[in-house]
Design an enzyme around this catalytic site. Structure first.
Site, PDB file in Angstrom:
ATOM      1  CD  GLU A 101      41.562  27.000 -11.432  1.00  0.00           C
ATOM      2  OE1 GLU A 101      41.060  25.867 -11.253  1.00  0.00           O
ATOM      3  OE2 GLU A 101      42.730  27.166 -11.817  1.00  0.00           O
ATOM      4  CD  GLU A 151      45.594  23.379  -5.963  1.00  0.00           C
ATOM      5  OE1 GLU A 151      44.802  23.668  -6.885  1.00  0.00           O
ATOM      6  OE2 GLU A 151      46.824  23.328  -6.117  1.00  0.00           O
ATOM      7  CD  GLU A 180      38.656  21.114  -8.315  1.00  0.00           C
ATOM      8  OE1 GLU A 180      39.688  21.164  -9.031  1.00  0.00           O
ATOM      9  OE2 GLU A 180      37.515  21.354  -8.752  1.00  0.00           O
TER      10      GLU A 180
END
Length: 118
Positions: free
Chosen positions: A70, A63, A22
């Site tokens: 997600e 985050e 990420e």
């Protein structure tokens, strides 16, 4: 003690994977690393320095949670779905507000530092 060690290993495994996969997590880790010494240069007290660092740890935590949400959503259904889009938008909003919090605290600390210097 074994459970604590296992939990720590699992946490580090998750952090490594998130950092590897990420971009936002990598950026926030670099920001955190660069900001730790900066926090204590800007801060007038140890508490203020700790709060500045804590604000970035909160951003990183939110985050990572957003990333987990997600990934889970994508696992449940890889197709576009309005409900999944809404869930992902909520996670993104949480990241946004954690960034606002960090920005607010860092801005106040910089303003106070400038006032001390002048």
């Amino acid at each position: 003690m074994g459970a604590i060690a296992a939990a720590f290993r699992n946490s580090m495994c998750g952090l490594k994977k998130a950092a590897r996969e990420e971009r936002a997590v990598r950026q926030e880790l670099m920001l955190l690393a660069a900001s730790i010494p900066l926090a204590f240069l800007i801060a007038s007290t140890l508490w203020q320095g700790a709060l500045l660092i804590a604000s970035l740890l909160i951003v990183l935590s939110v985050e990572i949670l957003n990333t987990a949400i997600e990934k889970f959503c994508d696992h449940v259904t890889p197709e576009r779905h309005p409900a999944i889009g809404y869930i992902k938008d909520l996670g993104s909003a949480a990241v946004f507000f954690s960034l606002l919090l960090a920005g607010l605290l860092w801005s106040i600390a910089v303003i106070e530092m400038v006032r001390r210097v002048l």
